[in-house]
Write an enzyme that holds these catalytic residues in place. Structure first.
Site, PDB file in Angstrom:
ATOM      1  N   LEU A   9      -6.341   2.146  17.522  1.00 34.26           N
ATOM      2  CA  LEU A   9      -5.512   2.982  16.542  1.00 34.26           C
ATOM      3  C   LEU A   9      -5.740   2.488  15.277  1.00 34.26           C
ATOM      4  CD1 LEU A   9      -2.697   4.511  15.647  1.00 34.26           C
ATOM      5  CD2 LEU A   9      -1.537   2.794  16.423  1.00 34.26           C
ATOM      6  N   ILE A  10      -5.945   3.341  14.288  1.00 39.54           N
ATOM      7  CA  ILE A  10      -6.171   3.286  13.003  1.00 39.54           C
ATOM      8  C   ILE A  10      -5.325   4.167  12.096  1.00 39.54           C
ATOM      9  CG2 ILE A  10      -8.239   4.562  12.799  1.00 39.54           C
ATOM     10  CD1 ILE A  10      -9.316   2.882  10.703  1.00 39.54           C
ATOM     11  N   GLY A  12      -4.886   5.904   8.371  1.00 36.74           N
ATOM     12  CA  GLY A  12      -5.647   6.045   7.207  1.00 36.74           C
ATOM     13  C   GLY A  12      -6.893   6.012   7.478  1.00 36.74           C
ATOM     14  N   SER A  14      -8.771   9.081   7.895  1.00 31.11           N
ATOM     15  CA  SER A  14      -9.321  10.146   7.711  1.00 31.11           C
ATOM     16  C   SER A  14     -10.116  10.021   6.294  1.00 31.11           C
ATOM     17  CB  SER A  14      -8.205  11.292   7.518  1.00 31.11           C
ATOM     18  OG  SER A  14      -7.238  10.813   6.660  1.00 31.11           O
ATOM     19  N   SER A  15     -10.110   8.935   5.757  1.00 31.60           N
ATOM     20  CA  SER A  15     -10.676   9.032   4.432  1.00 31.60           C
ATOM     21  C   SER A  15     -11.161   7.459   3.884  1.00 31.60           C
ATOM     22  CB  SER A  15      -9.511   9.135   3.311  1.00 31.60           C
ATOM     23  OG  SER A  15      -9.822   8.973   1.913  1.00 31.60           O
ATOM     24  N   ILE A  17     -12.172   3.818   3.264  1.00 34.71           N
ATOM     25  CA  ILE A  17     -12.452   2.662   3.790  1.00 34.71           C
ATOM     26  C   ILE A  17     -12.116   2.792   5.307  1.00 34.71           C
ATOM     27  CG2 ILE A  17     -11.918   0.143   4.214  1.00 34.71           C
ATOM     28  CD1 ILE A  17     -11.534   0.052   1.467  1.00 34.71           C
ATOM     29  N   GLY A  18     -10.932   3.490   5.754  1.00 28.84           N
ATOM     30  CA  GLY A  18     -10.725   3.763   6.910  1.00 28.84           C
ATOM     31  C   GLY A  18     -11.715   4.641   8.024  1.00 28.84           C
ATOM     32  N   SER A 140      -6.124  -6.632  -0.244  1.00 24.89           N
ATOM     33  CA  SER A 140      -6.895  -6.167  -1.220  1.00 24.89           C
ATOM     34  C   SER A 140      -7.102  -7.531  -2.111  1.00 24.89           C
ATOM     35  CB  SER A 140      -5.920  -5.163  -2.070  1.00 24.89           C
ATOM     36  OG  SER A 140      -6.610  -5.241  -3.502  1.00 24.89           O
ATOM     37  N   TYR A 153       1.793  -2.953  -6.624  1.00 26.65           N
ATOM     38  CA  TYR A 153       0.618  -2.667  -5.621  1.00 26.65           C
ATOM     39  C   TYR A 153       0.338  -4.206  -5.188  1.00 26.65           C
ATOM     40  CZ  TYR A 153      -3.861  -1.822  -3.533  1.00 26.65           C
ATOM     41  OH  TYR A 153      -5.141  -1.693  -2.719  1.00 26.65           O
TER      42      TYR A 153
HETATM   43  N1  LIG Z   1     -10.523   1.495  -2.820  1.00 28.10           N
HETATM   44  C1  LIG Z   1     -10.332   0.338  -3.066  1.00 28.10           C
HETATM   45  O1  LIG Z   1     -10.694  -0.005  -4.375  1.00 28.10           O
HETATM   46  C2  LIG Z   1      -9.328  -0.516  -2.486  1.00 28.10           C
HETATM   47  C3  LIG Z   1      -9.409  -1.910  -2.762  1.00 28.10           C
HETATM   48  C4  LIG Z   1      -8.680  -2.718  -2.163  1.00 28.10           C
HETATM   49  C5  LIG Z   1      -7.866  -2.380  -1.207  1.00 28.10           C
HETATM   50  N2  LIG Z   1      -7.867  -1.034  -0.611  1.00 28.10           N
HETATM   51  C6  LIG Z   1      -7.089  -0.646   0.442  1.00 28.10           C
HETATM   52  O2  LIG Z   1      -7.911  -0.263   1.484  1.00 28.10           O
HETATM   53  C7  LIG Z   1      -7.004   0.865   2.133  1.00 28.10           C
HETATM   54  C8  LIG Z   1      -7.778   2.122   2.400  1.00 28.10           C
HETATM   55  O3  LIG Z   1      -7.713   2.358   0.964  1.00 28.10           O
HETATM   56  P1  LIG Z   1      -9.163   3.790   0.614  1.00 28.10           P
HETATM   57  O4  LIG Z   1      -9.555   3.326  -0.828  1.00 28.10           O
HETATM   58  O5  LIG Z   1      -9.951   3.891   1.746  1.00 28.10           O
HETATM   59  O6  LIG Z   1      -8.050   4.965  -0.007  1.00 28.10           O
HETATM   60  P2  LIG Z   1      -7.993   6.565   0.494  1.00 28.10           P
HETATM   61  O7  LIG Z   1      -9.403   6.980   0.499  1.00 28.10           O
HETATM   62  O8  LIG Z   1      -7.116   7.141  -0.502  1.00 28.10           O
HETATM   63  O9  LIG Z   1      -7.512   6.731   1.937  1.00 28.10           O
HETATM   64  C9  LIG Z   1      -6.198   6.441   2.290  1.00 28.10           C
HETATM   65  C10 LIG Z   1      -5.827   6.695   3.784  1.00 28.10           C
HETATM   66  O10 LIG Z   1      -4.529   6.302   4.121  1.00 28.10           O
HETATM   67  C11 LIG Z   1      -3.700   7.525   4.503  1.00 28.10           C
HETATM   68  N3  LIG Z   1      -2.863   7.364   4.186  1.00 28.10           N
HETATM   69  C12 LIG Z   1      -1.977   7.009   2.933  1.00 28.10           C
HETATM   70  N4  LIG Z   1      -0.720   7.333   2.992  1.00 28.10           N
HETATM   71  C13 LIG Z   1      -0.253   7.490   4.171  1.00 28.10           C
HETATM   72  C14 LIG Z   1       0.957   7.494   4.760  1.00 28.10           C
HETATM   73  N5  LIG Z   1       2.151   7.357   4.070  1.00 28.10           N
HETATM   74  N6  LIG Z   1       1.102   7.783   6.142  1.00 28.10           N
HETATM   75  C15 LIG Z   1      -0.066   7.738   6.753  1.00 28.10           C
HETATM   76  N7  LIG Z   1      -1.278   7.781   6.407  1.00 28.10           N
HETATM   77  C16 LIG Z   1      -1.310   7.741   4.846  1.00 28.10           C
HETATM   78  C17 LIG Z   1      -4.538   8.790   3.828  1.00 28.10           C
HETATM   79  O11 LIG Z   1      -4.239   9.918   4.559  1.00 28.10           O
HETATM   80  P3  LIG Z   1      -3.420  11.084   4.166  1.00 28.10           P
HETATM   81  O12 LIG Z   1      -3.355  11.204   2.618  1.00 28.10           O
HETATM   82  O13 LIG Z   1      -3.734  12.394   4.630  1.00 28.10           O
HETATM   83  O14 LIG Z   1      -2.056  10.761   4.649  1.00 28.10           O
HETATM   84  C18 LIG Z   1      -6.020   8.306   3.751  1.00 28.10           C
HETATM   85  O15 LIG Z   1      -6.422   8.634   5.097  1.00 28.10           O
HETATM   86  C19 LIG Z   1      -5.648   1.061   1.626  1.00 28.10           C
HETATM   87  O16 LIG Z   1      -4.806   0.116   2.200  1.00 28.10           O
HETATM   88  C20 LIG Z   1      -5.744   0.412   0.108  1.00 28.10           C
HETATM   89  O17 LIG Z   1      -5.020  -0.117  -0.488  1.00 28.10           O
HETATM   90  C21 LIG Z   1      -8.745  -0.217  -1.265  1.00 28.10           C
END
Ligand SMILES: NC(=O)c1ccc[n+]([C@@H]2O[C@H](COP(=O)([O-])OP(=O)(O)OC[C@H]3O[C@@H](n4cnc5c(N)ncnc54)[C@H](OP(=O)(O)O)[C@@H]3O)[C@@H](O)[C@H]2O)c1
Length: 262
Positions: A9-10, A12, A14-15, A17-18, A140, A153
């Site tokens: 189960l994961i 996020g 759909s985009s 890092i996930g 993070s 954050y």
């Molecule tokens: N990118 C970075 O630089 C970075 C750095 C440190 C940590 N992180 C952490 O890594 C994780 C993934 O981030 P990412 O960069 O891959 O972001 P992303 O590309 O924006 O993806 C975020 C994912 O979370 C889902 N999501 C967001 N809010 C949600 C909600 N309320 N309910 C269900 N699903 C939700 C989104 O899908 P929907 O919008 O369709 O709901 C999307 O699949 C996050 O926890 C982020 O804080 C990221």
């Protein structure tokens, strides 16, 4: 860890890092995924991208308690157990604290922390039925070191870290490995509005995270030796690190100015 039969189960997935984590697990043989996300169109694309996998699309919001209960009820009915929970969904709204809207401050807490804790709570009975279970929580680098213009954050991501640590100790009598991943700036849609370059790829983050899971690591930090040195200095001599951050102040302000992905 053999991923072939694992039920995963994961949130996020759909985009960003996930999705890269799903790709890495798929490469290693995983075929059973349940994915939580709000946008059904983004979820459905996973089936095309990973044709040999079976997906349960759990459309909904991790900040909504009724929907969380529904996710785990569905998993109970469909799978009857769970092997791996990856709490990855997250949002960010940056800037000087007084300029971040109340709504964004509350939503960051609800999505990044409260939803993560509640989903874990409801998933635990299913994880306890697995002979080899794991919980991966995505924090993070800002959860390890607080940086200016990311205070709400950073607070959510530090909470994720502490939640993992406490839960790991609480679950000592169960076969459930609890770990935390700390990405630094990574090139995903979340960073599209951040004014920064030189980012990790989501594929590299995913590969490190899954390697850490396979090796039974409890903390997987990104950012290499420089980030490790910063964490050490910040822990041992926080006022010295304050001085270092002064040199990054303007760059952090610039990066945060329009950085919002909610
Ligand atoms: N990118 C970075 O630089 C970075 C750095 C440190 C940590 N992180 C952490 O890594 C994780 C993934 O981030 P990412 O960069 O891959 O972001 P992303 O590309 O924006 O993806 C975020 C994912 O979370 C889902 N999501 C967001 N809010 C949600 C909600 N309320 N309910 C269900 N699903 C939700 C989104 O899908 P929907 O919008 O369709 O709901 C999307 O699949 C996050 O926890 C982020 O804080 C990221």
């Amino acid at each position: 860890m053999n991923f072939e039969e694992k039920k995963i189960l994961i949130t996020g997935g759909s985009s960003g890092i996930g999705k890269a984590i799903i790709a890495e697990l798929y490469r290693l043989g995983a075929r059973n995924f349940a994915v939580v996300g709000r946008d059904p169109e983004k979820l459905k694309k996973l089936g095309t991208r990973f044709p040999e996998a079976t997906f349960l699309y759990l459309e909904g919001d991790v900040a909504d308690l009724e929907q969380i209960r529904h996710f785990t009820t569905t998993l109970t009915a469909q799978w009857g157990k769970l092997d791996i929970l990856i709490n990855n969904a997250g949002v960010v709204s940056a800037g000087p604290l007084e300029q971040i809207s109340d709504e964004d401050i509350i939503a960051q807490q609800n999505i990044n922390v409260t939803g993560l804790i509640l989903l874990t709570k409801y998933a635990l009975p299913l994880l306890k039925l697995s002979p080899e279970a794991a919980i991966m929580n995505v924090s993070s680098g800002l959860g390890a070191i607080g940086m200016p213009f990311y205070a709400p954050y950073a607070a959510t991501k530090a909470a994720v870290r502490q939640f993992s640590e406490a839960l790991r100790r609480e679950l000592k009598d169960f076969q459930i490995h609890v770990m935390t991943v700390y990405p630094v700036a990574t090139d995903t849609p979340m960073m599209a509005s951040a004014n920064t370059g030189n980012m990790d790829t989501p594929e590299a983050v995913a590969a490190n995270a899954i390697k850490g899971l396979s090796n039974g690591e409890i903390d997987v930090f990104m950012g290499g030796e420089q980030a490790a040195a910063n964490r050490k200095l910040n822990f041992e001599h926080p006022l010295e690190f304050d001085e270092k951050v002064k040199g990054m102040y303007d760059a952090m302000r610039q990066r945060a100015t329009n950085h919002r992905a909610m």
